[in-house]
Design a protein around this motif. Structure first.
Motif, PDB file in Angstrom:
ATOM      1  N   SER A  63      -1.311 -54.487  -8.554  1.00 35.56           N
ATOM      2  CA  SER A  63      -1.410 -53.031  -8.438  1.00 35.56           C
ATOM      3  C   SER A  63      -0.270 -52.338  -9.174  1.00 35.56           C
ATOM      4  N   ILE A  64       0.909 -52.958  -9.203  1.00 33.08           N
ATOM      5  CA  ILE A  64       2.048 -52.372  -9.922  1.00 33.08           C
ATOM      6  C   ILE A  64       1.773 -52.359 -11.424  1.00 33.08           C
ATOM      7  N   LEU A  65       1.277 -53.466 -11.959  1.00 36.52           N
ATOM      8  CA  LEU A  65       0.986 -53.543 -13.394  1.00 36.52           C
ATOM      9  C   LEU A  65      -0.165 -52.613 -13.770  1.00 36.52           C
ATOM     10  N   LYS A  66      -1.140 -52.465 -12.868  1.00 37.45           N
ATOM     11  CA  LYS A  66      -2.230 -51.521 -13.140  1.00 37.45           C
ATOM     12  C   LYS A  66      -1.686 -50.093 -13.126  1.00 37.45           C
ATOM     13  N   GLY A  67      -0.779 -49.822 -12.167  1.00 37.44           N
ATOM     14  CA  GLY A  67      -0.163 -48.500 -12.129  1.00 37.44           C
ATOM     15  C   GLY A  67       0.629 -48.219 -13.390  1.00 37.44           C
ATOM     16  N   LEU A  68       1.302 -49.254 -13.903  1.00 43.19           N
ATOM     17  CA  LEU A  68       2.050 -49.096 -15.149  1.00 43.19           C
ATOM     18  C   LEU A  68       1.106 -48.766 -16.300  1.00 43.19           C
ATOM     19  N   THR A  69      -0.045 -49.433 -16.338  1.00 40.00           N
ATOM     20  CA  THR A  69      -1.036 -49.143 -17.381  1.00 40.00           C
ATOM     21  C   THR A  69      -1.489 -47.687 -17.305  1.00 40.00           C
ATOM     22  N   ASP A  70      -1.760 -47.220 -16.095  1.00 39.61           N
ATOM     23  CA  ASP A  70      -2.181 -45.819 -15.918  1.00 39.61           C
ATOM     24  C   ASP A  70      -1.082 -44.860 -16.366  1.00 39.61           C
ATOM     25  N   ALA A  71       0.167 -45.191 -16.029  1.00 41.06           N
ATOM     26  CA  ALA A  71       1.293 -44.334 -16.438  1.00 41.06           C
ATOM     27  C   ALA A  71       1.435 -44.325 -17.960  1.00 41.06           C
ATOM     28  N   LEU A  72       1.226 -45.497 -18.588  1.00 39.95           N
ATOM     29  CA  LEU A  72       1.313 -45.582 -20.051  1.00 39.95           C
ATOM     30  C   LEU A  72       0.183 -44.798 -20.713  1.00 39.95           C
ATOM     31  N   LEU A  73      -1.000 -44.824 -20.119  1.00 37.90           N
ATOM     32  CA  LEU A  73      -2.119 -44.054 -20.676  1.00 37.90           C
ATOM     33  C   LEU A  73      -1.838 -42.561 -20.588  1.00 37.90           C
ATOM     34  N   SER A  74      -1.276 -42.121 -19.452  1.00 36.54           N
ATOM     35  CA  SER A  74      -0.892 -40.725 -19.304  1.00 36.54           C
ATOM     36  C   SER A  74       0.199 -40.357 -20.309  1.00 36.54           C
ATOM     37  N   PHE A  75       1.145 -41.253 -20.467  1.00 36.38           N
ATOM     38  CA  PHE A  75       2.243 -41.088 -21.417  1.00 36.38           C
ATOM     39  C   PHE A  75       1.704 -40.946 -22.847  1.00 36.38           C
ATOM     40  N   ASN A  76       0.735 -41.799 -23.212  1.00 36.49           N
ATOM     41  CA  ASN A  76       0.171 -41.756 -24.562  1.00 36.49           C
ATOM     42  C   ASN A  76      -0.678 -40.515 -24.787  1.00 36.49           C
ATOM     43  N   ARG A  77      -1.361 -40.041 -23.748  1.00 34.36           N
ATOM     44  CA  ARG A  77      -2.139 -38.807 -23.900  1.00 34.36           C
ATOM     45  C   ARG A  77      -1.231 -37.636 -24.258  1.00 34.36           C
ATOM     46  N   MET A  78      -0.080 -37.595 -23.596  1.00 33.26           N
ATOM     47  CA  MET A  78       0.872 -36.528 -23.913  1.00 33.26           C
ATOM     48  C   MET A  78       1.371 -36.660 -25.345  1.00 33.26           C
ATOM     49  N   ARG A  79       1.650 -37.904 -25.766  1.00 33.48           N
ATOM     50  CA  ARG A  79       2.143 -38.119 -27.136  1.00 33.48           C
ATOM     51  C   ARG A  79       1.065 -37.783 -28.169  1.00 33.48           C
ATOM     52  N   GLU A  80      -0.194 -38.070 -27.847  1.00 33.64           N
ATOM     53  CA  GLU A  80      -1.284 -37.744 -28.769  1.00 33.64           C
ATOM     54  C   GLU A  80      -1.455 -36.231 -28.895  1.00 33.64           C
ATOM     55  N   ASN A  81      -1.341 -35.528 -27.770  1.00 40.70           N
ATOM     56  CA  ASN A  81      -1.449 -34.067 -27.810  1.00 40.70           C
ATOM     57  C   ASN A  81      -0.339 -33.464 -28.666  1.00 40.70           C
ATOM     58  N   GLU A  82       0.869 -33.955 -28.472  1.00 41.32           N
ATOM     59  CA  GLU A  82       1.983 -33.451 -29.276  1.00 41.32           C
ATOM     60  C   GLU A  82       1.810 -33.864 -30.732  1.00 41.32           C
ATOM     61  N   GLY A  83       1.288 -35.086 -30.946  1.00 42.32           N
ATOM     62  CA  GLY A  83       1.039 -35.556 -32.308  1.00 42.32           C
ATOM     63  C   GLY A  83       0.024 -34.687 -33.037  1.00 42.32           C
ATOM     64  N   ALA A  84      -0.968 -34.168 -32.291  1.00 41.50           N
ATOM     65  CA  ALA A  84      -1.969 -33.291 -32.904  1.00 41.50           C
ATOM     66  C   ALA A  84      -1.317 -32.003 -33.413  1.00 41.50           C
ATOM     67  N   TYR A  85      -0.363 -31.466 -32.649  1.00 44.26           N
ATOM     68  CA  TYR A  85       0.358 -30.271 -33.099  1.00 44.26           C
ATOM     69  C   TYR A  85       1.212 -30.581 -34.333  1.00 44.26           C
ATOM     70  N   LEU A  86       1.855 -31.755 -34.317  1.00 43.49           N
ATOM     71  CA  LEU A  86       2.658 -32.151 -35.475  1.00 43.49           C
ATOM     72  C   LEU A  86       1.773 -32.295 -36.713  1.00 43.49           C
ATOM     73  N   GLN A  87       0.611 -32.899 -36.522  1.00 43.38           N
ATOM     74  CA  GLN A  87      -0.314 -33.099 -37.636  1.00 43.38           C
ATOM     75  C   GLN A  87      -0.769 -31.771 -38.221  1.00 43.38           C
ATOM     76  N   GLN A  88      -1.104 -30.841 -37.341  1.00 44.89           N
ATOM     77  CA  GLN A  88      -1.538 -29.523 -37.800  1.00 44.89           C
ATOM     78  C   GLN A  88      -0.430 -28.820 -38.567  1.00 44.89           C
ATOM     79  N   ASP A  89       0.789 -28.920 -38.064  1.00 47.79           N
ATOM     80  CA  ASP A  89       1.923 -28.281 -38.738  1.00 47.79           C
ATOM     81  C   ASP A  89       2.168 -28.904 -40.108  1.00 47.79           C
ATOM     82  N   MET A  90       2.126 -30.248 -40.166  1.00 49.27           N
ATOM     83  CA  MET A  90       2.394 -30.920 -41.435  1.00 49.27           C
ATOM     84  C   MET A  90       1.287 -30.668 -42.458  1.00 49.27           C
ATOM     85  N   MET A  91       0.036 -30.564 -41.983  1.00 41.01           N
ATOM     86  CA  MET A  91      -1.058 -30.241 -42.899  1.00 41.01           C
ATOM     87  C   MET A  91      -0.829 -28.886 -43.561  1.00 41.01           C
ATOM     88  N   GLY A  92      -0.276 -27.962 -42.792  1.00 40.92           N
ATOM     89  CA  GLY A  92       0.030 -26.641 -43.346  1.00 40.92           C
ATOM     90  C   GLY A  92       1.062 -26.720 -44.467  1.00 40.92           C
TER      91      GLY A  92
END
Length: 294
Positions: A132-161
């Motif tokens: 359950s701890i390792l599964k919880g870690l996976t869930d936390a990492l997925l949440s962590f990556n979603r935040m990084r992807e959202n921020e990455g989308a803003y970076l991508q949009q800015d750099m495209m400009g």
């Protein structure tokens, strides 16, 4: 595309207690994982580190696991009976020597941690919580990556400009190049006539030779082609998923900056140099943003 900075957390309610997992990340050239675990879970460190590598490719990652154990722990009192017997024997010897009877204080003996110790029974069910701890870690990492992807989308949009503005500058320079040759011919013709008698005929072949030499020196078409190619490659890398692209983008920014510097050194016209100044500003913006990309 993911940003290197991010945050993720999760809480697990287990039979042993409440487990909190927190993940934070900042920019780093390589993957650097720092893991903080309570004593009961130290055996999981290697598995946690391996799991991080499956979800994160680059950045300084801090993973903290905190355990809030339940209060209904079992405790047991243990006595060092051998040592206690020695205390009793010593008490008898003292009484005989002094000729009086001195009683041992039981409360004092119980306060002596060398004789009596209260120990908490270690909860072996922590080992059963590994899944359950390792599964919880996976869930936390997925949440962590979603935040990084959202921020990455803003970076991508800015750099495209900024890339679009770079390409626009390339278009402007290409428009300016043909008129430079005509202006240079007029200036050269005027300069020659200012030194010679206007009635003297100017050697047209010599004039064309000078113009050809000038054209070759200020020709930046190859640099513009390479600069456009770098911009296109940059855009393609930004669409790549599941790979660390930050260092590739950083390399391309350096190559683009090299081409822009060459264009600036060749350009004899202030209008082109103005475009070069603009491009250097856009490249600086790209360089700042690429430092945040995984």
């Amino acid at each position: 595309m993911k940003s290197m900075t991010g945050y993720g957390s999760i809480q697990i309610d287990s039979e042993c207690g409440e487990i909190s997992i927190e993940i934070k990340a900042v920019n780093h050239r390589f993957l650097d994982s720092q893991i903080k675990l309570p004593y009961e879970l130290l055996a999981l460190e290697d598995k946690i580190r391996k799991q991080i590598k499956e979800h994160v490719l680059r950045g300084k990652i801090d993973v903290s696991v905190h355990v809030e154990e339940k209060t209904n722990k079992k405790r047991v009192l243990t006595l060092d009976e051998e040592l206690l017997d020695q205390y009793v024997s010593a008490s008898k010897v003292i009484n005989e020597k002094l000729g009086q009877e001195t009683k041992l204080e039981i409360s004092a003996l119980l306060m002596d941690t060398t004789i009596a110790q209260v120990e908490e029974i270690s909860n072996e069910s922590w080992q059963q919580e590994e899944r359950s701890i390792l599964k919880g870690l996976t869930d936390a990492l997925l949440s962590f990556n979603r935040m990084r992807e959202n921020e990455g989308a803003y970076l991508q949009q800015d750099m495209m400009g900024w890339l679009d503005k770079l390409q626009h500058c390339c278009d402007e320079i290409e428009k300016l190049l043909p008129s430079l040759i005509g202006r240079y011919r007029e200036k050269l013709d005027q300069r020659i006539r200012s030194f010679l008698n206007e009635e003297i005929e100017i050697d047209e072949s010599r004039l064309l030779t000078e113009i050809a030499i000038f054209t070759e020196k200020m020709d930046v078409s190859e640099e513009l082609v390479r600069l456009r190619a770098h911009c296109n490659q940059y855009m393609k890398y930004m669409l790549v998923k599941g790979e660390a692209i930050g260092r590739r983008l950083d390399f391309l920014v350096q190559e683009m900056n090299r081409e822009v510097n060459t264009i600036g050194s060749k350009a004899p016209d202030t209008s082109i140099r103005q475009q070069v100044v603009e491009m250097k500003g856009y490249l600086e913006k790209l360089k700042e943003q690429v430092q945040n990309v995984e």
